[in-house]
Design a protein around this motif. Sequence first.
Motif, PDB file in Angstrom:
ATOM      1  N   ARG A   1     -12.330   6.670  10.767  1.00  0.00           N
ATOM      2  CA  ARG A   1     -12.055   5.677   9.741  1.00  0.00           C
ATOM      3  C   ARG A   1     -10.610   5.198   9.808  1.00  0.00           C
ATOM      4  NH1 ARG A   1     -15.070   8.757   4.748  1.00  0.00           N
ATOM      5  NH2 ARG A   1     -17.196   8.308   5.386  1.00  0.00           N
ATOM      6  N   LEU A   2      -9.681   6.135  10.109  1.00  0.00           N
ATOM      7  CA  LEU A   2      -8.285   5.748  10.247  1.00  0.00           C
ATOM      8  C   LEU A   2      -8.107   4.767  11.398  1.00  0.00           C
ATOM      9  CD1 LEU A   2      -5.251   6.061   9.752  1.00  0.00           C
ATOM     10  CD2 LEU A   2      -5.304   7.966  11.346  1.00  0.00           C
ATOM     11  N   ALA A   3      -8.709   5.068  12.538  1.00  0.00           N
ATOM     12  CA  ALA A   3      -8.579   4.181  13.681  1.00  0.00           C
ATOM     13  C   ALA A   3      -9.183   2.822  13.389  1.00  0.00           C
ATOM     14  CB  ALA A   3      -9.250   4.810  14.914  1.00  0.00           C
ATOM     15  N   GLN A   4     -10.313   2.799  12.645  1.00  0.00           N
ATOM     16  CA  GLN A   4     -10.936   1.522  12.342  1.00  0.00           C
ATOM     17  C   GLN A   4     -10.103   0.735  11.335  1.00  0.00           C
ATOM     18  OE1 GLN A   4     -13.362   0.548  14.012  1.00  0.00           O
ATOM     19  NE2 GLN A   4     -13.605  -1.456  13.049  1.00  0.00           N
ATOM     20  N   TRP A   5      -9.438   1.449  10.403  1.00  0.00           N
ATOM     21  CA  TRP A   5      -8.574   0.760   9.449  1.00  0.00           C
ATOM     22  C   TRP A   5      -7.373   0.135  10.144  1.00  0.00           C
ATOM     23  CZ3 TRP A   5      -3.607   2.685   7.741  1.00  0.00           C
ATOM     24  CH2 TRP A   5      -3.029   1.869   6.768  1.00  0.00           C
ATOM     25  N   LEU A   6      -6.839   0.841  11.140  1.00  0.00           N
ATOM     26  CA  LEU A   6      -5.696   0.327  11.877  1.00  0.00           C
ATOM     27  C   LEU A   6      -6.091  -0.685  12.927  1.00  0.00           C
ATOM     28  CD1 LEU A   6      -3.731   3.654  12.383  1.00  0.00           C
ATOM     29  CD2 LEU A   6      -3.255   1.834  10.755  1.00  0.00           C
ATOM     30  N   LEU A 230       2.818  -6.624  12.952  1.00  0.00           N
ATOM     31  CA  LEU A 230       3.207  -7.330  14.164  1.00  0.00           C
ATOM     32  C   LEU A 230       2.822  -6.556  15.418  1.00  0.00           C
ATOM     33  CD1 LEU A 230       4.736  -9.785  15.307  1.00  0.00           C
ATOM     34  CD2 LEU A 230       6.825  -8.424  15.211  1.00  0.00           C
ATOM     35  N   ALA A 231       2.892  -5.230  15.368  1.00  0.00           N
ATOM     36  CA  ALA A 231       2.586  -4.413  16.542  1.00  0.00           C
ATOM     37  C   ALA A 231       1.087  -4.285  16.784  1.00  0.00           C
ATOM     38  CB  ALA A 231       3.213  -3.031  16.392  1.00  0.00           C
ATOM     39  N   THR A 232       0.293  -4.292  15.730  1.00  0.00           N
ATOM     40  CA  THR A 232      -1.140  -4.030  15.872  1.00  0.00           C
ATOM     41  C   THR A 232      -2.006  -5.254  15.644  1.00  0.00           C
ATOM     42  OG1 THR A 232      -1.359  -3.407  13.542  1.00  0.00           O
ATOM     43  CG2 THR A 232      -0.784  -1.675  15.109  1.00  0.00           C
ATOM     44  N   GLY A 233      -1.464  -6.313  15.073  1.00  0.00           N
ATOM     45  CA  GLY A 233      -2.274  -7.481  14.770  1.00  0.00           C
ATOM     46  C   GLY A 233      -3.109  -7.328  13.518  1.00  0.00           C
ATOM     47  N   THR A 234      -2.870  -6.296  12.727  1.00  0.00           N
ATOM     48  CA  THR A 234      -3.625  -6.062  11.498  1.00  0.00           C
ATOM     49  C   THR A 234      -2.924  -6.749  10.337  1.00  0.00           C
ATOM     50  OG1 THR A 234      -4.282  -3.897  12.352  1.00  0.00           O
ATOM     51  CG2 THR A 234      -4.608  -4.302  10.002  1.00  0.00           C
ATOM     52  N   PRO A 235      -3.573  -7.621   9.613  1.00  0.00           N
ATOM     53  CA  PRO A 235      -2.911  -8.285   8.482  1.00  0.00           C
ATOM     54  C   PRO A 235      -2.665  -7.317   7.336  1.00  0.00           C
ATOM     55  CG  PRO A 235      -5.227  -8.883   8.555  1.00  0.00           C
ATOM     56  CD  PRO A 235      -4.965  -8.092   9.804  1.00  0.00           C
ATOM     57  N   ILE A 236      -1.641  -7.601   6.569  1.00  0.00           N
ATOM     58  CA  ILE A 236      -1.304  -6.795   5.403  1.00  0.00           C
ATOM     59  C   ILE A 236      -2.175  -7.243   4.238  1.00  0.00           C
ATOM     60  CG2 ILE A 236       0.552  -6.062   3.874  1.00  0.00           C
ATOM     61  CD1 ILE A 236       2.530  -6.849   6.027  1.00  0.00           C
ATOM     62  N   THR A 237      -2.911  -6.311   3.640  1.00  0.00           N
ATOM     63  CA  THR A 237      -3.828  -6.623   2.553  1.00  0.00           C
ATOM     64  C   THR A 237      -3.433  -5.849   1.295  1.00  0.00           C
ATOM     65  OG1 THR A 237      -5.348  -4.866   3.209  1.00  0.00           O
ATOM     66  CG2 THR A 237      -5.695  -7.049   4.185  1.00  0.00           C
ATOM     67  N   ASP A 255       8.453  -3.077   3.112  1.00  0.00           N
ATOM     68  CA  ASP A 255       8.585  -4.401   3.721  1.00  0.00           C
ATOM     69  C   ASP A 255       7.199  -5.009   3.890  1.00  0.00           C
ATOM     70  OD1 ASP A 255       9.260  -6.670   5.060  1.00  0.00           O
ATOM     71  OD2 ASP A 255      10.394  -5.685   6.647  1.00  0.00           O
ATOM     72  N   LEU A 256       6.922  -6.065   3.138  1.00  0.00           N
ATOM     73  CA  LEU A 256       5.648  -6.781   3.202  1.00  0.00           C
ATOM     74  C   LEU A 256       5.843  -8.188   3.758  1.00  0.00           C
ATOM     75  CD1 LEU A 256       4.171  -5.786  -0.283  1.00  0.00           C
ATOM     76  CD2 LEU A 256       3.833  -4.640   1.900  1.00  0.00           C
ATOM     77  N   SER A 257       6.860  -8.398   4.546  1.00  0.00           N
ATOM     78  CA  SER A 257       7.153  -9.734   5.060  1.00  0.00           C
ATOM     79  C   SER A 257       5.990 -10.256   5.894  1.00  0.00           C
ATOM     80  CB  SER A 257       8.423  -9.704   5.913  1.00  0.00           C
ATOM     81  OG  SER A 257       9.511  -9.241   5.155  1.00  0.00           O
ATOM     82  N   GLY A 258       5.622 -11.489   5.629  1.00  0.00           N
ATOM     83  CA  GLY A 258       4.509 -12.093   6.347  1.00  0.00           C
ATOM     84  C   GLY A 258       3.145 -11.740   5.799  1.00  0.00           C
ATOM     85  N   GLY A 259       3.080 -11.038   4.669  1.00  0.00           N
ATOM     86  CA  GLY A 259       1.785 -10.656   4.090  1.00  0.00           C
ATOM     87  C   GLY A 259       1.190 -11.811   3.285  1.00  0.00           C
ATOM     88  N   ARG A 260       0.575 -12.731   3.962  1.00  0.00           N
ATOM     89  CA  ARG A 260       0.016 -13.905   3.282  1.00  0.00           C
ATOM     90  C   ARG A 260      -1.215 -13.565   2.459  1.00  0.00           C
ATOM     91  NH1 ARG A 260       2.646 -18.248   5.107  1.00  0.00           N
ATOM     92  NH2 ARG A 260       3.751 -18.088   7.099  1.00  0.00           N
ATOM     93  N   GLU A 261      -1.815 -12.397   2.697  1.00  0.00           N
ATOM     94  CA  GLU A 261      -2.974 -11.987   1.920  1.00  0.00           C
ATOM     95  C   GLU A 261      -2.597 -11.110   0.721  1.00  0.00           C
ATOM     96  OE1 GLU A 261      -5.985 -10.247   4.318  1.00  0.00           O
ATOM     97  OE2 GLU A 261      -5.865 -11.777   5.897  1.00  0.00           O
TER      98      GLU A 261
END
Length: 683
Positions: A1-6, A230-237, A255-261
């Motif tokens: 589940r951790l790997a899928q979340w990341l 930025l490193a993983t391509g996962t958006p911040i939710t 730091d939530l910079s770039g978290g458009r969601e």
Amino acid sequence: RLAQWLSPRRAPAPPGAMGLGDERSGKGPSARKMGKTVAGGGGEGGNRSSFSLVSPVKPRGAQKAEKGARTLPARLDVEMLRKTRPKAPAPAKKAWATKTRPGSGASEATRLPAADPRELASMGASRLGGVWAAEQSQGLPAPPVPDTANYYGAAPSSSQSDARPAAGSLPRANSLPKLPLGSKAAIPTQSIFERDSPRARATLRSFLRNFLEANGADLRLDIDLAAHALATGTPITNAMVQEICVMQNDLRSLDLSGGREVTDVGLWAIARHCTKIEDLKLSGCDEVTKVGLRSVALRCQRLRTLEFQGCKNLDDEALRTLAGGCWDLETLNLNKCPKITDAGLAEMARVCRNLTYLNVSDCAQVGEFGDTALLELGKFCSQLATLDMFGCRHVRDKGLIAVAKGCTNLETLRLTGCREVTGSAVGALAKNCHQLTDLSLAGCEKILNKDLSVLARSCSKLQKLDISECSEIHAVGLHALVHQCTTLKELNLERCLRVSDDGLAVIADAVKLQTLNLSNCAAISERGVEDLAQGCTGLSYLNITGCTQISRRFLMNLIADLRFSEPAHRYYGYQPKPDAAALRLAAEEHNRRERAAVAMQRIIRGHLGRGGAWVRRQEWVIEHMLPRMQARIRGTIQRRIWKKDRIWRLENRAASKLAGAWRGLQSRRLVAKIHAAEALRRE
């Protein structure tokens, strides 16, 4: 589940997932319950620093049947799970986790290979078990179910199916099936067991770098979700933010910079769980409004740094909301927030009296209806050290004079594009702000040479100065600047049309100058650049783009004589070599050795010279001074003898006089007696 979340890829989510719900679709429980529903223990109770195990959702009939029965806690420590988990039957070679999907009359078992908690613990992820449930609650897709028949060769038999553990329990590690990692073609592209892929390695590296301390067991107090995204391509939710806040209540920096969601829901989670946070970066979070900022302002009383760079929806109402609680702010970044005006900044200045850094660059409405914000800054923010007003074209002298009088500790001031600024404001800065080290007056066309001279006399600590597009500046102002500001390192004279070779000859005396921009200065020629290169030996960057009188051949010949520079690639001029720092260190070391050798030789020569001079002086003393000394000694001795003889003579003379007087007295007495006797005889 951790790997899928990341993982950046996700499949559609199963129905009936519990949690926060999707605020975009309106499904799920309300936001006020999300602290209790996420991860089965994300509220104020429970152990937030242990491994999270999420129980599957069961139908209503099954829930009633198990009411009152003992259930497994939502958050348990990994070691406790290892001790208390049930033993799997011996003949079972494969373990399966049963997940019951609600909505159907009976339990529908989905075959999913169970994850080993020891594998999660080895990755330092024992605290992220509840993240999958949080993302389910936000409507995010669940981990895909691999094709077990093709993946393991054949479907499990009925005996193996009967040997599966109950829902909510963990199997033994030795009962897990072996993964064919050697054959990558057999692994599904979106499987959570894809541990050897570049994406998985990048995700793990980012997780270890941005989330865990050096010991690999504790979560960091400063978490950079922007770098992880930025490193993983996962958006911040919102779910990610809330899970981080639940796991680490002592968070200091986020730091939530770039978290458009990220929306107000994420800010609500921060305000509820992380009341000790001091640094919060929300740059690029366009969905954040005053509703979420109100909760942060009321709960997070220790905030010192706030960044809203690029938040286009941030307005004066949001600043007034922050002013209601964030009174200890020291750093406020409002770069590229076009809706900010003087009203909101003035409100922040009245309450944030410890402000040391303020960035309102590209806020075009600041100063449009008067300099109210600058007047309040000068009145209340006496500790302000950095003020960036790049592009605030409506700023005038009145506000800057107030800032100069009230903020005497100002070190950095950028007024690029403030075309209404005149010499009055520069004079006020020179009179009050003696600590200025970085000043930008680019585009201030009303600045004159006398203003630059006044500034140079008072602000001698100036290191960076940008006076580009100041068309009235020429050699007179540069002379005062170079000879008064001896610590100047960077100078920008772009489009200063009156700067000529005479000005470059003056600049050549700035021995500490390292960067010089002369682009589009059409009056300079090859003679001035040559004098500059020979006099200013520490110059590393020189930009002469647009200087039509300087040929490329001359520039190449000039660079050939410079040890630390090479032709620039992005502009016309020269720049430091890649190993310029090492070359400079070697040259400085060589110069130090030479100076030391010269000093040693000077000491030795001086010692030898002083030795020969001593011999010659001794001979001169013997020849000239010794006779004089002997004569003086002989004279002293003779004078003493003469003095003694004189005293002896005087004493003898006095004694003779005394003896004669005494004898005369005795004789007169004797004669008197004789006369007296004769007189008696006659009678």
